[in-house]
Design a protein around this motif. Structure first.
Motif, PDB file in Angstrom:
ATOM      1  N   ILE A 199       0.849  -1.186   0.000  1.00 14.39           N
ATOM      2  CA  ILE A 199       0.000   0.000   0.000  1.00 14.39           C
ATOM      3  C   ILE A 199       0.888   1.239   0.000  1.00 14.39           C
ATOM      4  N   GLY A 200       0.675   2.111  -0.965  1.00 17.76           N
ATOM      5  CA  GLY A 200       1.369   3.394  -1.002  1.00 17.76           C
ATOM      6  C   GLY A 200       0.359   4.523  -1.064  1.00 17.76           C
ATOM      7  N   LEU A 207       2.549 -10.853   3.979  1.00 17.51           N
ATOM      8  CA  LEU A 207       3.365  -9.650   4.149  1.00 17.51           C
ATOM      9  C   LEU A 207       2.516  -8.423   3.820  1.00 17.51           C
ATOM     10  N   LEU A 208       2.453  -7.495   4.761  1.00 20.38           N
ATOM     11  CA  LEU A 208       1.741  -6.231   4.574  1.00 20.38           C
ATOM     12  C   LEU A 208       2.753  -5.097   4.613  1.00 20.38           C
ATOM     13  N   ARG A 237       3.277 -17.239   9.488  1.00 19.48           N
ATOM     14  CA  ARG A 237       4.362 -16.297   9.208  1.00 19.48           C
ATOM     15  C   ARG A 237       3.730 -14.984   8.751  1.00 19.48           C
ATOM     16  N   GLN A 238       3.924 -13.935   9.543  1.00 19.63           N
ATOM     17  CA  GLN A 238       3.288 -12.655   9.265  1.00 19.63           C
ATOM     18  C   GLN A 238       4.315 -11.535   9.409  1.00 19.63           C
ATOM     19  N   ILE A 239       4.400 -10.709   8.372  1.00 20.16           N
ATOM     20  CA  ILE A 239       5.362  -9.595   8.368  1.00 20.16           C
ATOM     21  C   ILE A 239       4.609  -8.308   8.076  1.00 20.16           C
ATOM     22  N   ILE A 240       4.869  -7.277   8.893  1.00 22.41           N
ATOM     23  CA  ILE A 240       4.326  -5.937   8.661  1.00 22.41           C
ATOM     24  C   ILE A 240       5.513  -4.994   8.492  1.00 22.41           C
ATOM     25  N   ILE A 241       5.525  -4.210   7.420  1.00 22.36           N
ATOM     26  CA  ILE A 241       6.573  -3.207   7.193  1.00 22.36           C
ATOM     27  C   ILE A 241       5.889  -1.846   7.088  1.00 22.36           C
TER      28      ILE A 241
END
Length: 909
Positions: free
Chosen positions: A8-9, A77-78, A129-133
């Motif tokens: 998301i940008g 991945l978010l 497995r969950q990644i938030i950046i």
């Protein structure tokens, strides 16, 4: 395992509510390109979703879909690039393209996405497995009075990571943030990407984030790299990382190989020791990379040779500089010890190891001592010769003697100053003029002997000069006009009149007819050469023999020797064969099978598969792994390398596994232990309970693993010991073979596990203490997996002692080990978990379970752990039955070996 990403940008916001962020959308697009790249992110293109300036409903729905459509082994991945906002309570929100502020400056919450909503989606998701950046700043939503209520920090861990998240293995949650503070400048106006995302992408694209050089980038690797690079440019920025479970170990991306020669060169550079040689311990790593990259052996050797030449020369230069310094000190008459402190500084400045510097010092001191001894001997020789000359000829030496002394000086490598000192010393020692008082026979013979020696030297010189013939007895005396050569002698003869031949009539010459060569080539634009010269068809040439060559890039060249007769016309019709494409298929495992368009072509490896240009479906399979399949387009005469990363399937509980070693033999038998939970330790009322077995606590084994069906046997361990040139452990004369190995330390067991991992490509290790008890109990809660009691028909122990009056006293005491697997297995198929030999585990010793992990991982130094003692479990043949209980614990020094102690291995999936 599937991987899905939502990027998301948000660059544009409602006017006068939030400043625009031009880089945000670019950030999301650029990261998407990296994630979709097959050699980097490896995310399927259909599973990467890009949202640009979304509204609140669109954004919230996309986040919910990301987490809800996942299976347990998936990675979600978010990524969000935009404004992150805190309200007046400190709650975090992510701004959408519709986010507004109220007239008083407070955030209109209904127009933004609450972090708590993201957390709820993560909690409900089956994905492990969950990644938030978050590439965000947490400001912009507050009036001046509200924005400085706190220190600018956001409780991201509390607001985003689910509270009950304690998965094991490379599972869990990870949140990466561009900054932990509101004092984050989002980016400079002239930059296409924000600072933080720019370094995230660079770390993956270049492989620089692969800090452990293992071919992939984990969340932890990526954070460390981005944090370091960001702070080099903006020291005030503090990128953050927040982890749940082992989220830091989640693999984000692979490292692209790029130019395989450059990649191998970098590996060689890292493998060098301080002397510029390849370290012995680094050679296996280089061999692994040789297998991965698939270059020709000559390429590897050339790369290593080129690098070694440079670094060896650099090391030699350092040694030379250090040697020069040592010689200067010794030349000045000082000892090396007197300048030891300065020499140590000099060696460190040059980057020399202490042992290298010490070796150079020893060598130079020896060389200097030998040089001093040689010079002293030579001075004595010259002194004796000069003294003898003075004695024989007096103070006025003849010219011949002086020439002889000069020659002798040169042979002895003495300086003029040394010779002058020697001569002055000898002359001072002469008390009287140099006249012979006694003419004894030795003195009389001295002068002729010296003269004969000198004459012999002159004759030796004369004999090697080729034009000095006068001394040869058979050579006539030279004339006044010497003849220097036979040609000159011929010219010196009187001239004779030439003979005149009759003039013949010229015969007319008829030139031969030329030959004609026509070459028809396919493809039509192929190049045709005749003896290396390009020609066009038809071509007229003289009769003779020629080499015809037809070539075109991407095709096999044709070459033929032809003989053309005068007037002959020859036609050659040649169709060039296209050069095949070459496909090298490699993988992360051995023993796999490659199929190309459905045809089995054997295992992966460095040998190329030749195929005509075109589109191909490549599939790589191995039992126990998810198959890898992809489409690849091959051009004519092109070579491509395809790397297949096979992901292991989690086997079914109770399944027996046996991995194959490099020599084709099989490793130890392993049984799959299911994931689950159990009460670790013993209840307070259990007979024989000791304080170190409590307090009882709930432990969750989140992921299945495999455990040895039996303890490691002598046969299995001896194979490792012989391969690694270790001493074989003593068997106490009980026998080797299938008996459990004993007299091995904890360190020996760890080394065996590492060796077996290298041999099979799987991850072998010692079980943790929690894993061991979980497997020993096999769902039981009684003292033994056999129930409230145990007998010598079920386990090997001292049967002369009873346990709680249950009948464990059978009178049978074997007083030695029994062969592995000879006694009944527990409910999960594990033999001799009770008795026979004590078994090493991975954990450090703790006196009790206060503060013990609840996720089954190994317990180290934390909470007062003593790693000079490693935990032993299971009891041995010498124990009473109470020492065989599932909860019974002991410990031993990890460097010590004992005849009661062995081990069994675990294997991770």
């Amino acid at each position: 395992m599937k991987k899905a990403a939502l990027l998301i940008g948000v660059s544009q916001y409602p006017a006068n509510h939030f400043p625009s962020l031009p880089a945000a959308v670019n950030d999301a697009r650029a990261l998407g390109n990296v994630l979709r790249h097959p050699e980097m992110g490896g995310f399927p293109a259909s599973h990467v979703t890009l949202l640009e300036n979304p509204g609140r409903v669109e954004m919230e729905l996309a986040i919910e879909q990301l987490f809800s459509e996942r299976n347990k082994d998936d990675l979600a991945l978010l990524y969000f690039s935009g404004h992150g906002i805190k309200d007046e309570t400190g709650a975090l929100y992510l701004a959408t393209g519709e986010t507004l502020r109220h007239p008083n400056g407070e955030l209109a919450r209904a127009t933004a996405i609450a972090a708590s909503s993201v957390r709820d989606n993560m909690t409900r998701s089956r994905a492990r497995r969950q990644i938030i950046i978050l590439d965000s700043c947490y400001s912009g939503a507050f009036p001046a009075g509200l924005a400085i209520k706190d220190d600018g920090n956001v409780d991201l861990e509390g607001q985003l990571i689910p509270a009950a998240s304690t998965p094991s293995g490379a599972e869990g949650q990870a949140i990466l943030t561009a900054s932990t503070s509101t004092r984050y400048a989002f980016g400079e106006d002239d930059q296409d990407l924000s600072l933080y995302t720019r370094f995230l992408i660079r770390g993956i694209e270049t492989g620089e984030a692969d800090g452990h050089d293992n071919g992939f980038v984990t969340v932890g690797d990526l954070h460390e790299y981005a944090c370091r690079k960001v702070q080099e440019e903006q020291p005030a920025m503090q990128p953050g990382i927040y982890l749940g479970g082992r989220g830091g170990a989640i693999r984000v991306a692979g490292v692209p190989i790029g130019d395989p020669k450059e990649r191998y060169a970098k590996k060689v550079e890292k493998a060098l020791d301080d002397r510029g040689e390849i370290a012995i311990a680094a050679r296996p790593m280089l061999d692994d990379w040789r297998q991965k990259l698939g270059l020709d052996m000559a390429d590897y050797e050339a790369i290593e040779t080129g690098i070694l030449v440079i670094h060896r020369q650099a090391f030699q230069d350092k040694c030379r500089q250090y040697t020069d310094t040592l010689r200067e000190i010794l030349k000045a008459g000082k000892t090396l010890e007197s300048e030891r402190a300065h020499l140590d500084d000099r060696s460190r400045q040059l980057g020399l190891m202490e042992e290298d510097a010490r070796e150079i010092r020893t060598r130079i001191e020896q060389e200097v001592a030998a040089e001093r001894e040689r010079r002293e001997k030579n001075q004595l020789l010259y002194t004796g010769s000069y003294r003898e000359a003075i004695r024989l000829e007096g103070a006025s030496l003849s010219d011949m003697t002086r020439v002889g002394l000069v020659r002798f000086q040169k042979e002895l490598v003495l300086s003029d100053d040394e010779v002058a000192d020697i001569q002055a010393k000898v002359r001072r020692e002469e008390k009287k003029p140099s006249k012979f008082k006694k003419w004894d026979i030795v003195s009389l013979l001295g002068i002729p002997t010296a003269l004969l020696g000198f004459i012999g030297g002159v004759l030796a010189l004369i004999s090697v000069v080729p034009d000095w013939h006068w001394w040869k007895p058979d050579t006539p005396a030279p004339t006044s006009t010497p003849v220097t050569s036979r040609a000159a002698a011929e010219h010196s003869k009187p001239a004779e009149p030439p003979s005149v031949a009759p003039i013949a009539k010229p015969t007319p010459v008829i030139p031969p007819k030329p030959a004609k060569l026509r070459v028809t080539a396919e493809p039509l634009d192929a190049t045709v050469t005749l003896d290396g010269r390009s020609i066009h068809s038809p071509h007229t040439v003289k009769a003779g023999e020629y080499t015809v060559r037809i070539s075109k890039p991407g095709h096999q060249p044709f070459e033929q020797r032809v003989t053309l007769s005068a007037g002959e016309e020859r036609t050659l019709q040649i169709a060039l064969t296209p050069k095949p494409a070459r496909l090298i298929v490699r993988s992360n495992v051995s023993g796999d099978i490659v199929t190309i368009n459905g045809d089995r072509v054997g295992p992966t490896g460095p040998e190329p598969h030749k195929r005509p240009a075109g589109q191909y479906t490549v599939r790589v399979e191995k039992e126990g792994y998810e198959p890898f399949e992809t489409e690849i387009l091959l051009a004519r005469d092109e070579q491509k390398t395809l790397f297949a990363n096979l992901v292991s399937k989690v086997p079914v509980a109770g399944q027996i596994l046996q991995d194959r070693l490099k020599d084709g033999t099989l490793g130890p038998r392993m049984v799959v232990i299911p994931a689950g939970e159990f009460q670790m330790g013993s209840p307070k009322d259990e007979k024989g309970r000791r304080p170190n077995e409590g307090p009882q606590h709930r432990v969750r084994i989140a992921k299945a693993f495999a455990l040895g069906v039996t303890e490691v046997t002598f046969a299995e361990y001896d194979r490792f010991a012989k391969a690694t040139k270790r001493n074989l452990p003593d068997d106490e004369d009980w026998g080797r073979g299938q008996r459990p190995v004993i007299n091995v330390s904890w360190q020996d067991a760890v080394a065996y596990a590492q060796w077996l991992s290298d041999q099979t490509g799987e991850r072998y290790r010692l079980p943790t203490e929690a894993e061991w008890e979980y497997a020993a109990r096999a769902t039981t809660t009684t003292p033994f997996s056999t129930g409230e009691c145990i007998t010598t028909a079920q386990a090997n122990y001292d049967g002369n002692v009873d346990y709680a009056g249950c009948g464990a006293k059978t009178g049978i005491y074997r007083e030695e080990t029994v062969p592995a697997g000879s006694l009944p297995a527990n409910p999960w198929g594990l033999h001799e978990m009770h008795g026979n030999v004590w078994e090493w585990t991975a954990d450090c010793w703790h006196d009790n379970y206060k503060g013990a992990p609840t996720d089954g991982r190994a317990w180290g130094k934390e909470s007062g752990g003593n790693c000079s003692g490693r935990v032993l479990r299971g009891g041995s043949w010498s124990n009473e039955p109470g020492g065989l209980r599932s909860a019974y614990r002991s410990w031993f020094n990890p460097v010590g070996a004992f005849f009661l102690v062995g081990f069994r291995l675990a294997r991770a999936f």
